[in-house]
Write a protein that holds these residues in place. Structure first.
Motif: not given
Length: 134
Positions: A58-72
């Motif tokens: 069923x339904x979900x919601x985003x509660x957290x996003x961890x750090x990211x680094x873009x390689x290209x």
């Protein structure tokens, strides 16, 4: 100061299941002609939520996003592929690792762009947290 790329793995192949595949289109570009990071983040969130909804039934919601680094940078016309690995399923939450890989039309090799942890919570029809039936 630590290197933002230290947290990214060195695995040459995608980890997890393919959850979303799309083409990077010109409408999502910055002034230099590359795809906006925000567009890529949206694709990652969609991919992670598809998997989380299947687990939560069923339904979900985003509660957290961890750090990211873009390689290209992601050029227009690239196939953008989001792979999702489920890291943990709690009482009401699902923690995933979403990796983004791209394939250029002129090159069969997959290239890693970024990865990030996304946490979702199962919610009911009123938007309140609910338990996941496992």
């Amino acid at each position: 100061m630590s290197d933002p790329y230290d947290d990214l793995d060195d695995t040459p192949l995608p980890s997890g299941a393919l959850a979303l595949q799309t083409i990077a289109m010109p409408t999502a570009t910055n002034a230099e002609g590359d795809i906006f990071a925000g567009w890529l983040l949206t694709q990652m969130d969609i991919a992670g939520s598809v998997v989380a909804q299947e687990i939560a039934l069923g339904r979900v919601t985003t509660v957290a996003i961890g750090s990211m680094a873009f390689l290209r940078p992601v050029p227009v016309g690239s196939q953008v592929r989001c792979y999702v690995d489920v890291l943990d399923v709690g009482r009401s939450s699902i923690k995933t690792l979403v990796e983004v890989w791209l394939k250029l039309p002129t090159n069969p090799e997959l290239m890693k762009v970024t990865e990030g942890e996304f946490v979702y919570v199962a919610i009911d029809q009123n938007g309140r947290t609910r338990m996941i039936d496992n």
